[in-house]
Design a protein around this motif. Structure first.
Motif, short mmCIF file in Angstrom:
data_model
loop_
_atom_site.label_atom_id
_atom_site.label_comp_id
_atom_site.label_asym_id
_atom_site.label_seq_id
_atom_site.Cartn_x
_atom_site.Cartn_y
_atom_site.Cartn_z
N PHE A 164 0.83 -1.20 0.00
CA PHE A 164 0.00 0.00 0.00
C PHE A 164 0.88 1.26 0.00
O PHE A 164 0.63 2.20 -0.75
CB PHE A 164 -0.93 -0.03 1.21
CG PHE A 164 -2.06 0.94 1.12
CD1 PHE A 164 -3.04 0.79 0.15
CD2 PHE A 164 -2.14 2.01 2.00
CE1 PHE A 164 -4.09 1.70 0.05
CE2 PHE A 164 -3.19 2.92 1.91
CZ PHE A 164 -4.16 2.76 0.94
N ALA A 165 1.90 1.23 0.83
CA ALA A 165 2.82 2.38 0.89
C ALA A 165 3.46 2.61 -0.47
O ALA A 165 3.54 3.75 -0.95
CB ALA A 165 3.88 2.14 1.96
N VAL A 166 3.90 1.52 -1.10
CA VAL A 166 4.53 1.65 -2.41
C VAL A 166 3.55 2.23 -3.43
O VAL A 166 3.91 3.08 -4.25
CB VAL A 166 5.05 0.27 -2.89
CG1 VAL A 166 5.35 0.27 -4.37
CG2 VAL A 166 6.29 -0.11 -2.09
N SER A 167 2.30 1.81 -3.35
CA SER A 167 1.34 2.28 -4.35
C SER A 167 1.05 3.77 -4.16
O SER A 167 0.66 4.45 -5.10
CB SER A 167 0.06 1.46 -4.30
OG SER A 167 -0.75 1.89 -3.24
N ASN A 168 1.25 4.27 -2.95
CA ASN A 168 1.02 5.70 -2.73
C ASN A 168 2.23 6.55 -3.06
O ASN A 168 2.12 7.76 -3.21
CB ASN A 168 0.64 5.95 -1.27
CG ASN A 168 -0.74 5.42 -0.97
OD1 ASN A 168 -1.63 5.49 -1.82
ND2 ASN A 168 -0.94 4.86 0.21
N LYS A 169 3.39 5.90 -3.12
CA LYS A 169 4.62 6.66 -3.33
C LYS A 169 5.61 5.82 -4.11
O LYS A 169 6.67 5.47 -3.62
CB LYS A 169 5.20 7.01 -1.96
CG LYS A 169 5.59 8.46 -1.83
CD LYS A 169 6.08 8.75 -0.44
CE LYS A 169 6.92 10.01 -0.44
NZ LYS A 169 7.78 10.11 0.73
N PRO A 170 5.26 5.49 -5.34
CA PRO A 170 6.13 4.59 -6.11
C PRO A 170 7.53 5.19 -6.27
O PRO A 170 7.67 6.35 -6.61
CB PRO A 170 5.42 4.50 -7.47
CG PRO A 170 4.44 5.62 -7.51
CD PRO A 170 4.08 5.92 -6.10
N GLY A 171 8.52 4.40 -5.96
CA GLY A 171 9.91 4.85 -6.07
C GLY A 171 10.33 5.74 -4.92
O GLY A 171 11.50 6.09 -4.79
N GLY A 172 9.38 6.09 -4.07
CA GLY A 172 9.70 7.06 -3.02
C GLY A 172 9.71 6.48 -1.62
O GLY A 172 9.70 7.23 -0.65
N THR A 173 9.69 5.15 -1.50
CA THR A 173 9.78 4.57 -0.17
C THR A 173 11.08 3.78 -0.08
O THR A 173 11.80 3.63 -1.07
CB THR A 173 8.64 3.57 0.10
OG1 THR A 173 8.79 2.46 -0.79
CG2 THR A 173 7.28 4.21 -0.12
N ALA A 174 11.36 3.27 1.11
CA ALA A 174 12.56 2.43 1.27
C ALA A 174 12.32 1.05 0.67
O ALA A 174 13.24 0.26 0.56
CB ALA A 174 12.90 2.32 2.75
N PHE A 175 11.07 0.79 0.28
CA PHE A 175 10.75 -0.56 -0.20
C PHE A 175 10.98 -0.67 -1.70
O PHE A 175 10.05 -0.78 -2.48
CB PHE A 175 9.30 -0.92 0.12
CG PHE A 175 8.89 -0.58 1.52
CD1 PHE A 175 9.78 -0.73 2.58
CD2 PHE A 175 7.60 -0.12 1.79
CE1 PHE A 175 9.40 -0.42 3.88
CE2 PHE A 175 7.22 0.19 3.10
CZ PHE A 175 8.13 0.04 4.14
#
Ligand code: ADP
Ligand code: MG
Length: 478
Positions: A164-175
């Motif tokens: 979910f975090a990735v989908s809200n901030k693609p390329g912008g998380t540590a994941f």
């Protein structure tokens, strides 16, 4: 004067706005026949005359409808339809099904520019910069695999929230990459699509591509044959979000891994998002080059586990809700109890059951469910689950399941617990220790003692033997 209900008032206000936005003819045809019937926990339920009607609304007016109810009720408002089914069998009472609105947002990508002459048939377009061509990238996303349709449970919480975090901030998380791993049929592919769908909904201009490692490999081999390996690699380098499913398929395919390695590096360095799924954790993957494995571990590896009973029931409930069918609760529970390792299998059983029921116009009863499931899971070495043993034993003795799982030493509970342990030992492959752990946190010696006690009692006490026979029949669903 009749007092209007709140949902009638809400719907009246909605209608006012709708009327201003569409032709009178359309309004009369599609909106006047709608009857609001409920407004509960932010869900407005509208009754529509037929399935066709529902499809038409979803196809043509869903954006308008959503905007309007958002304006009238609030951002978290939801819409649900209740459809009056044509009754061919029984004309007396119209029966209805409820369906949630779908959100078929556009999942397609806008064409991306690619250096000219590198595809098989370059498309000459006078409006693009010379030397570039536009290519259409099909996102391959399946709209039913959305976050909305994904049930969260202890078994998948980390993976789901990271996704979910990735989908809200693609390329912008540590994941980055996000690697979701776990056994068959536990929701990896579903989550992978959900990420892509989430991104397309919020960032329509991002180029998202979902593909299977197998397809990737096949395309790569073709590109070698056709001398177009550069095009192949360049194509993948254009993605903003690259989702590759089942990367274990790369095992032993060194050239493919090489190509993927370059693509991976390029995307990662330019802040693009990578999402991968695999059937096991990176440390256990065989046949994958070390440099690739270490990259898999750069971001986050999150596992999905088999869901517990509550989650399984919730998944089935979600599924039948989405299908607009009603199933008796005991049938649903029976399904969830008896198929406990693989969600795909559980869904398959549910689908056949619904099909059976509607084909033969039989109502779906627990007996039908039992017959069906036996056929369905015969080949998969089904084993009675601990949950099911608990349920059957507790129902039989009229005890709450919590008591059986608790440490209480009340006599009747102790006996029921011993019987549950006895059947678990007899009918499952669980170790004594794990049976004990699931029955009030007892150790293996206690389980052994329980089995002996039950055997002894069965030999001497006729009534007790009767209990065992009854229970065995209930547990033996075959
Ligand atoms: P995997 O890729 O891990 O083998 P899938 O993602 O294909 O498994 O899931 C199998 C089926 O189970 C799909 O139909 C999927 O929608 C469903 N499913 C799995 N997990 C969930 C969940 N948590 N909530 C709802 N449906 C699920
Ligand atoms: Mg999969």
């Amino acid at each position: 004067m009749k007092n209007k209900k709140n949902y009638e008032l809400i719907w009246e206000d909605c209608l006012k706005i709708i009327k201003d936005n569409i032709s009178l003819q359309s309004f009369k045809t599609w909106f006047e026949p709608i009857v609001p019937i409920r407004f509960k926990s932010k869900v407005l339920t509208l009754q529509v005359p037929s399935h066709f009607f529902y499809e038409w609304l979803e196809e043509h007016y869903i954006d308008l409808l959503k905007k309007v109810i958002k304006k009238e009720i609030g951002a978290d408002a939801k819409l649900e339809y209740s459809i009056i089914m044509d009754k061919s069998v029984d004309k007396k009472t119209p029966y209805t099904v409820n369906l949630p609105t779908s959100s078929k947002k556009n999942l397609s990508n806008t064409p991306v520019s690619m250096p000219l002459n590198i595809g098989e048939n370059p498309i000459r377009n006078p409006f693009v910069i010379p030397g570039l061509k536009k290519v259409n990238v099909d996102s391959n996303l399946n709209p039913t695999y959305s976050f909305d349709n994904f049930v969260e449970g202890d078994c998948n919480r980390l993976a789901r929230s990271a996704a979910f975090a990735v989908s809200n901030k693609p390329g912008g998380t540590a994941f980055n990459p996000l690697l979701v791993y776990g056994g068959v049929g536990l929701g990896k592919t579903h989550l992978a699509h959900a990420i892509g769908i989430g991104i397309k909904n919020q960032f329509p201009n991002k180029t998202v591509l979902y593909t299977q490692a197998e397809t990737f490999t096949r395309q790569f081999i073709d590109s070698i044959k056709n001398n177009t390996t550069n095009d192949f690699i360049n194509f993948y380098k254009l993605m903003d979000v690259l989702i590759i499913d089942d990367v274990q398929f790369f095992a032993g395919k060194e050239k493919t891994q090489d190509a993927f390695f370059h693509i991976f590096n390029h995307l990662h360095q330019t802040g693009k998002q990578l999402v991968l799924t695999a059937d096991k954790a990176p440390v256990e993957m065989k046949g994958i080059e070390q440099r690739l494995l270490s990259r898999f571990k750069w971001g986050l590896s999150a596992d999905v586990q088999p869901p517990g009973l509550e989650t399984r029931i919730a998944i089935l409930e979600k599924k039948i809700y989405g299908n607009g069918v009603n199933l008796p609760a005991d049938v649903l529970e029976y399904l969830a109890y008896s198929i406990n390792t693989n969600i795909r299998e559980m869904e398959g059983a549910l689908t056949s059951l619904i099909a059976q029921g509607s084909l033969n116009k039989k109502s779906i009863t627990i007996e039908l469910a039992k017959k069906m499931i036996d056929k369905f899971v015969k080949n998969t070495a089904r084993e009675v689950s601990m949950d099911y043993i608990h349920k059957i034993v507790c129902d039989y003795f009229n005890l709450p399941i919590e008591l059986l799982k608790s440490k209480t030493r009340k006599r009747e509970v102790v006996q029921a617990r011993q019987i549950a342990m006895y059947f678990a030992k007899k009918m499952t492959k669980w170790s004594l220790a794990s049976i004990g752990a699931q029955c009030g946190g007892k150790d293996h010696a206690t389980v052994l003692h329980a089995c002996r006690t039950v055997n002894n009692l069965a030999e001497t006490d006729k009534q007790f033997r009767g209990y065992l026979e009854d229970l065995e029949k209930k547990l033996n669903v075959n």
